[in-house]
Write an enzyme that holds these catalytic residues in place. Structure first.
Site, PDB file in Angstrom:
ATOM      1  N   ASP A  30     -40.141  32.027  37.072  1.00 23.05           N
ATOM      2  CA  ASP A  30     -39.870  30.876  37.931  1.00 23.05           C
ATOM      3  C   ASP A  30     -40.739  30.994  39.173  1.00 23.05           C
ATOM      4  OD1 ASP A  30     -37.369  28.669  37.814  1.00 23.05           O
ATOM      5  OD2 ASP A  30     -38.440  28.831  39.726  1.00 23.05           O
ATOM      6  N   THR A  86     -38.550  17.564  34.629  1.00 25.74           N
ATOM      7  CA  THR A  86     -39.323  16.336  34.376  1.00 25.74           C
ATOM      8  C   THR A  86     -38.583  15.178  35.057  1.00 25.74           C
ATOM      9  OG1 THR A  86     -38.162  16.138  32.245  1.00 25.74           O
ATOM     10  CG2 THR A  86     -40.369  17.064  32.187  1.00 25.74           C
ATOM     11  N   THR A 122     -37.436  17.793  28.519  1.00 26.11           N
ATOM     12  CA  THR A 122     -37.437  16.456  27.916  1.00 26.11           C
ATOM     13  C   THR A 122     -38.719  15.745  28.341  1.00 26.11           C
ATOM     14  OG1 THR A 122     -35.044  16.456  28.064  1.00 26.11           O
ATOM     15  CG2 THR A 122     -36.110  14.315  27.792  1.00 26.11           C
ATOM     16  N   ARG A 154     -25.218  20.627  27.301  1.00 23.40           N
ATOM     17  CA  ARG A 154     -24.634  19.940  28.466  1.00 23.40           C
ATOM     18  C   ARG A 154     -24.334  20.964  29.544  1.00 23.40           C
ATOM     19  NH1 ARG A 154     -19.527  18.057  25.394  1.00 23.40           N
ATOM     20  NH2 ARG A 154     -20.139  19.998  24.420  1.00 23.40           N
ATOM     21  N   ASN A 211     -30.015  10.607  24.261  1.00 14.39           N
ATOM     22  CA  ASN A 211     -29.436  10.432  25.600  1.00 14.39           C
ATOM     23  C   ASN A 211     -29.163   8.965  25.900  1.00 14.39           C
ATOM     24  OD1 ASN A 211     -29.195  13.093  26.193  1.00 14.39           O
ATOM     25  ND2 ASN A 211     -30.762  13.162  27.783  1.00 14.39           N
ATOM     26  N   PHE A 252     -17.325  10.646  24.101  1.00 10.17           N
ATOM     27  CA  PHE A 252     -18.091   9.806  25.046  1.00 10.17           C
ATOM     28  C   PHE A 252     -17.554   8.380  25.114  1.00 10.17           C
ATOM     29  CE2 PHE A 252     -21.675  12.040  26.999  1.00 10.17           C
ATOM     30  CZ  PHE A 252     -21.311  13.301  26.564  1.00 10.17           C
ATOM     31  N   LEU A 253     -16.236   8.280  24.993  1.00 10.74           N
ATOM     32  CA  LEU A 253     -15.581   6.978  25.175  1.00 10.74           C
ATOM     33  C   LEU A 253     -14.579   7.076  26.324  1.00 10.74           C
ATOM     34  CD1 LEU A 253     -15.030   5.660  21.510  1.00 10.74           C
ATOM     35  CD2 LEU A 253     -16.607   4.776  23.238  1.00 10.74           C
ATOM     36  N   HIS A 254     -14.885   7.903  27.327  1.00 10.97           N
ATOM     37  CA  HIS A 254     -14.018   8.012  28.508  1.00 10.97           C
ATOM     38  C   HIS A 254     -14.610   7.175  29.627  1.00 10.97           C
ATOM     39  CE1 HIS A 254     -11.901  11.198  26.477  1.00 10.97           C
ATOM     40  NE2 HIS A 254     -13.059  11.767  26.227  1.00 10.97           N
ATOM     41  N   CYS A 263     -29.844  14.067  33.857  1.00 13.06           N
ATOM     42  CA  CYS A 263     -30.561  13.623  32.653  1.00 13.06           C
ATOM     43  C   CYS A 263     -30.373  12.174  32.243  1.00 13.06           C
ATOM     44  CB  CYS A 263     -30.231  14.566  31.517  1.00 13.06           C
ATOM     45  SG  CYS A 263     -30.961  16.174  31.863  1.00 13.06           S
TER      46      CYS A 263
HETATM   47  P1  NAD Z   1     -34.198  22.612  36.941  1.00 12.85           P
HETATM   48  O1  NAD Z   1     -34.793  21.799  38.008  1.00 12.85           O
HETATM   49  O2  NAD Z   1     -32.806  23.129  37.059  1.00 12.85           O
HETATM   50  O3  NAD Z   1     -35.140  23.870  36.633  1.00 12.85           O
HETATM   51  C1  NAD Z   1     -36.538  23.810  36.520  1.00 12.85           C
HETATM   52  C2  NAD Z   1     -37.104  25.140  37.027  1.00 12.85           C
HETATM   53  O4  NAD Z   1     -38.490  25.206  36.701  1.00 12.85           O
HETATM   54  C3  NAD Z   1     -37.004  25.321  38.536  1.00 12.85           C
HETATM   55  O5  NAD Z   1     -36.309  26.516  38.835  1.00 12.85           O
HETATM   56  C4  NAD Z   1     -38.483  25.389  39.003  1.00 12.85           C
HETATM   57  O6  NAD Z   1     -38.672  26.271  40.095  1.00 12.85           O
HETATM   58  C5  NAD Z   1     -39.149  25.903  37.746  1.00 12.85           C
HETATM   59  N1  NAD Z   1     -40.593  25.620  37.650  1.00 12.85           N
HETATM   60  C6  NAD Z   1     -41.228  24.437  37.821  1.00 12.85           C
HETATM   61  N2  NAD Z   1     -42.551  24.590  37.615  1.00 12.85           N
HETATM   62  C7  NAD Z   1     -42.763  25.895  37.310  1.00 12.85           C
HETATM   63  C8  NAD Z   1     -43.908  26.671  36.981  1.00 12.85           C
HETATM   64  N3  NAD Z   1     -45.125  26.130  36.913  1.00 12.85           N
HETATM   65  N4  NAD Z   1     -43.748  27.979  36.741  1.00 12.85           N
HETATM   66  C9  NAD Z   1     -42.524  28.547  36.789  1.00 12.85           C
HETATM   67  N5  NAD Z   1     -41.394  27.857  37.085  1.00 12.85           N
HETATM   68  C10 NAD Z   1     -41.509  26.548  37.327  1.00 12.85           C
HETATM   69  O7  NAD Z   1     -34.334  21.717  35.621  1.00 12.85           O
HETATM   70  P2  NAD Z   1     -33.339  21.656  34.356  1.00 12.85           P
HETATM   71  O8  NAD Z   1     -32.124  20.885  34.689  1.00 12.85           O
HETATM   72  O9  NAD Z   1     -33.222  23.002  33.752  1.00 12.85           O
HETATM   73  O10 NAD Z   1     -34.199  20.718  33.384  1.00 12.85           O
HETATM   74  C11 NAD Z   1     -35.392  21.184  32.786  1.00 12.85           C
HETATM   75  C12 NAD Z   1     -35.771  20.242  31.663  1.00 12.85           C
HETATM   76  O11 NAD Z   1     -34.788  20.301  30.630  1.00 12.85           O
HETATM   77  C13 NAD Z   1     -35.846  18.763  32.069  1.00 12.85           C
HETATM   78  O12 NAD Z   1     -36.884  18.142  31.343  1.00 12.85           O
HETATM   79  C14 NAD Z   1     -34.512  18.203  31.625  1.00 12.85           C
HETATM   80  O13 NAD Z   1     -34.569  16.826  31.321  1.00 12.85           O
HETATM   81  C15 NAD Z   1     -34.254  18.998  30.358  1.00 12.85           C
HETATM   82  N6  NAD Z   1     -32.833  19.143  30.020  1.00 12.85           N
HETATM   83  C16 NAD Z   1     -31.923  19.451  30.995  1.00 12.85           C
HETATM   84  C17 NAD Z   1     -30.574  19.632  30.650  1.00 12.85           C
HETATM   85  C18 NAD Z   1     -29.538  19.951  31.710  1.00 12.85           C
HETATM   86  O14 NAD Z   1     -28.364  19.988  31.365  1.00 12.85           O
HETATM   87  N7  NAD Z   1     -29.889  20.192  32.965  1.00 12.85           N
HETATM   88  C19 NAD Z   1     -30.187  19.533  29.311  1.00 12.85           C
HETATM   89  C20 NAD Z   1     -31.146  19.233  28.335  1.00 12.85           C
HETATM   90  C21 NAD Z   1     -32.485  19.053  28.701  1.00 12.85           C
HETATM   91  C1  UGA Z   2     -26.185  15.219  28.839  1.00 12.76           C
HETATM   92  C2  UGA Z   2     -26.020  15.242  27.315  1.00 12.76           C
HETATM   93  O1  UGA Z   2     -24.629  15.212  26.981  1.00 12.76           O
HETATM   94  C3  UGA Z   2     -26.659  16.488  26.710  1.00 12.76           C
HETATM   95  O2  UGA Z   2     -26.580  16.436  25.286  1.00 12.76           O
HETATM   96  C4  UGA Z   2     -28.136  16.528  27.128  1.00 12.76           C
HETATM   97  O3  UGA Z   2     -28.748  17.710  26.652  1.00 12.76           O
HETATM   98  C5  UGA Z   2     -28.226  16.496  28.642  1.00 12.76           C
HETATM   99  O4  UGA Z   2     -27.569  15.303  29.150  1.00 12.76           O
HETATM  100  C6  UGA Z   2     -29.648  16.442  29.076  1.00 12.76           C
HETATM  101  O5  UGA Z   2     -30.491  15.900  28.402  1.00 12.76           O
HETATM  102  O6  UGA Z   2     -29.864  16.973  30.142  1.00 12.76           O
HETATM  103  P1  UGA Z   2     -24.957  16.401  30.904  1.00 12.76           P
HETATM  104  O7  UGA Z   2     -25.786  15.483  31.754  1.00 12.76           O
HETATM  105  O8  UGA Z   2     -24.870  17.841  31.251  1.00 12.76           O
HETATM  106  O9  UGA Z   2     -25.480  16.336  29.374  1.00 12.76           O
HETATM  107  O10 UGA Z   2     -23.474  15.866  30.920  1.00 12.76           O
HETATM  108  P2  UGA Z   2     -22.545  14.902  30.042  1.00 12.76           P
HETATM  109  O11 UGA Z   2     -21.342  15.651  29.655  1.00 12.76           O
HETATM  110  O12 UGA Z   2     -23.295  14.239  28.964  1.00 12.76           O
HETATM  111  O13 UGA Z   2     -22.120  13.815  31.142  1.00 12.76           O
HETATM  112  C7  UGA Z   2     -23.076  12.948  31.726  1.00 12.76           C
HETATM  113  C8  UGA Z   2     -22.378  11.902  32.574  1.00 12.76           C
HETATM  114  O14 UGA Z   2     -21.646  10.985  31.750  1.00 12.76           O
HETATM  115  C9  UGA Z   2     -21.366  12.479  33.570  1.00 12.76           C
HETATM  116  O15 UGA Z   2     -21.486  11.793  34.796  1.00 12.76           O
HETATM  117  C10 UGA Z   2     -20.027  12.214  32.907  1.00 12.76           C
HETATM  118  O16 UGA Z   2     -18.970  12.094  33.820  1.00 12.76           O
HETATM  119  C11 UGA Z   2     -20.308  10.890  32.224  1.00 12.76           C
HETATM  120  N1  UGA Z   2     -19.424  10.650  31.060  1.00 12.76           N
HETATM  121  C12 UGA Z   2     -19.511  11.413  29.951  1.00 12.76           C
HETATM  122  C13 UGA Z   2     -18.501   9.611  31.128  1.00 12.76           C
HETATM  123  O17 UGA Z   2     -18.389   8.894  32.147  1.00 12.76           O
HETATM  124  N2  UGA Z   2     -17.703   9.377  30.037  1.00 12.76           N
HETATM  125  C14 UGA Z   2     -17.782  10.118  28.895  1.00 12.76           C
HETATM  126  O18 UGA Z   2     -17.032   9.827  27.935  1.00 12.76           O
HETATM  127  C15 UGA Z   2     -18.706  11.165  28.856  1.00 12.76           C
END
Ligand code: NAD
Ligand code: UGA
Length: 438
Positions: A30, A86, A122, A154, A211, A252-254, A263
């Site tokens: 990181d 992203t 993503t 999630r 999503n 996901f019907l809440h 995301c």
């Molecule tokens: P985040 O912001 O929590 O983490 C990203 C990390 O990458 C940061 O700590 C940053 O310092 C580091 N970083 C950036 N550029 C870098 C580099 N060149 N070298 C080393 N480190 C670097 O992001 P996140 O929530 O983990 O999301 C990451 C990706 O995964 C996004 O595309 C998001 O859409 C996808 N995603 C997120 C979730 C989720 O629940 N948060 C779920 C599924 C997919």
């Molecule tokens: C969501 C997806 O569920 C994951 O599959 C995906 O990987 C992720 O985005 C991502 O691409 O980052 P997350 O954002 O962690 O995960 O949380 P969710 O549980 O999906 O909830 C998202 C939002 O929808 C919250 O604000 C939650 O309160 C709301 N929600 C969810 C509702 O209002 N009603 C529901 O029935 C479900």
């Protein structure tokens, strides 16, 4: 197998820890020095249940390490996974791929010529192709395979989602890449988790489509909830009946105050823009994006109407500010729209959140914070539930009511049984459960 995970955020850190627990050797890079220092002190920079134990166990076993040096980390890796952010690009709503392409430029000179380079972030359809093009220019001698492996976990249940996935999706058009990715996920496929191999473009698009579909399902039930209120139906009964159909499903019907998080909002926005650019607009999803923004504002207005038309001079105790429970993530949380709106209309806001305060304080100026919901509610006119933390479910409603000055309970997550709330002396307003009760 040696893995390099670039990015130690929600996805990178959880995935890295789970891969190391499968027995692989993982180096997690990181570039945020503070995050790195925390990890190297044995502290977990995000709140995710179970992650501290998982990381500690694998650090002790020597299977995971953290570094700021990307060149060293990638140099002996069989697989390099990109898990950088992203976010929405400022100004136009597209996915901002700056961090992805920066990481690609940084890794290119140092990666093994046969490394498999995989996006876990993503990324819009076509990004893998562009990464491949850039890598060919940067390292003409190498024969990298570029794959897509979108992540579906999630926040709040990330470890379970990663280790018990509905599917693992790998987009790869290269035999060596497929073989290495199949080996990477063998600990899951041996436990019968479906590992699906598709084309790189299909994997990239499937992540956005999934999503967007989930965001649409939530938006759908939010609109049905509004209709329930005007026609006298109960949305939880309607959702159960609708969800019992196997073709629809009950998840996901809440209904609630609108979806938030890091995301859904950004991915819906990016999909809409990608589709417009491809001259194949997704009008249904465009409407989802619009309806969800309007939803958050409408829920602010609902608090006003529950308070008799105005919140001026009233104190509102807010229970929960994060976008969902079991996370400290505040990105796109409905609270970020609703609380400033209520403050602008003259309300004083008290708030309490089991994990969100540290991230929320700066984002929500003027809010007074309390560690305990009863303290937050003391002397308040209105209690507003925005996040369904378990800590709030079992509150003694009679005690809550007697701590308050007023009697309004606005429950935007339908946490409480309306009958019990009314019995405790509240004027109760939920979501999709009829007009105000009590
Ligand atoms: P985040 O912001 O929590 O983490 C990203 C990390 O990458 C940061 O700590 C940053 O310092 C580091 N970083 C950036 N550029 C870098 C580099 N060149 N070298 C080393 N480190 C670097 O992001 P996140 O929530 O983990 O999301 C990451 C990706 O995964 C996004 O595309 C998001 O859409 C996808 N995603 C997120 C979730 C989720 O629940 N948060 C779920 C599924 C997919
Ligand atoms: C969501 C997806 O569920 C994951 O599959 C995906 O990987 C992720 O985005 C991502 O691409 O980052 P997350 O954002 O962690 O995960 O949380 P969710 O549980 O999906 O909830 C998202 C939002 O929808 C919250 O604000 C939650 O309160 C709301 N929600 C969810 C509702 O209002 N009603 C529901 O029935 C479900």
């Amino acid at each position: 197998m040696k893995i390099c995970m670039i990015g130690a955020g929600y996805v990178g850190l959880v995935s890295a820890a789970c891969f190391s627990d499968f027995g692989w050797y993982v180096t997690c890079v990181d570039k945020d020095p503070e995050r790195l220092a925390q990890l190297n002190r044995g502290e977990i920079p995000i709140y995710e249940p179970g992650l501290d134990d998982l990381v500690a166990r694998n650090v002790a076993a020597g299977r995971i390490e953290f570094t700021g040096s990307l060149p060293d980390a990638v140099s002996d890796a069989d697989v390099i996974l990109l898990a950088v952010g992203t976010p929405v690009r400022r100004g136009d709503g597209y996915a901002d791929l700056t961090y992805v392409f920066e990481a690609v430029e940084e890794l290119a000179p140092h990666a093994r010529p046969d490394a498999v380079i995989t996006t876990k972030s993503t990324v819009p359809v076509g990004t893998g192709k562009e990464i491949e093009r850039r890598l060919k220019q940067l390292r003409p001698d190498a024969d990298f395979a570029v794959c897509s492996n979108p992540e579906f976990l999630r926040e709040g249940s990330a470890i379970r989602d990663f280790t018990h996935p509905d599917r693992v999706l790998v987009g790869c058009d290269d035999d060596h890449g497929r073989a290495v990715m199949a080996r990477l996920y063998e600990p899951l496929s041996l436990r019968n988790a479906p590992v699906m191999f598709v084309s790189r473009e299909s994997a990239e698009l499937a992540k956005y489509a999934a999503n967007a579909f989930l965001a649409m399902k939530i938006t759908f039930i939010n609109e049905i909830a509004d209709l329930c209120e005007t026609v006298g139906a109960d949305v939880s009964e309607v959702a159960s009946a609708v969800g019992a159909d196997g073709r629809i499903g009950p998840k996901f019907l809440h209904p609630g105050p609108g979806y938030g998080g890091s995301c859904f909002p950004k991915d819906v926005s990016a999909l809409v823009r990608t589709a417009r650019e491809a001259k194949s607009p997704v009008s249904l999803i465009e409407q989802v994006e619009k309806a969800n923004l309007e939803r958050k504002i409408a829920m602010g207005a609902r608090v006003e109407s529950a308070a008799g038309g105005s919140v001026r001079g009233r104190t509102i105790a807010v229970l929960g500010v994060t976008f969902k429970p079991n996370t400290d993530d505040m990105r796109e949380a409905p609270s970020l729209v609703i609380l400033p709106m209520l403050q602008a209309r003259g309300a004083t806001v008290h708030a309490c959140d089991p994990q969100g305060r540290a991230n929320a304080e700066e984002l929500l100026p003027g809010v007074t914070w309390f560690a305990d919901p009863m303290e937050a509610a003391a002397g308040a006119d209105i209690v507003l539930v925005l996040t369904e933390w378990n800590e709030f479910r079992a509150l003694d409603l009679k005690k809550l009511r007697s701590a308050m000055k007023g009697d309004v309970l606005v429950d935007l997550r339908n946490v409480y049984a309306p009958k019990l709330a009314v019995e405790a002396g509240f004027s109760y307003r939920g979501v999709g459960r009829g007009q105000a009760l009590g």
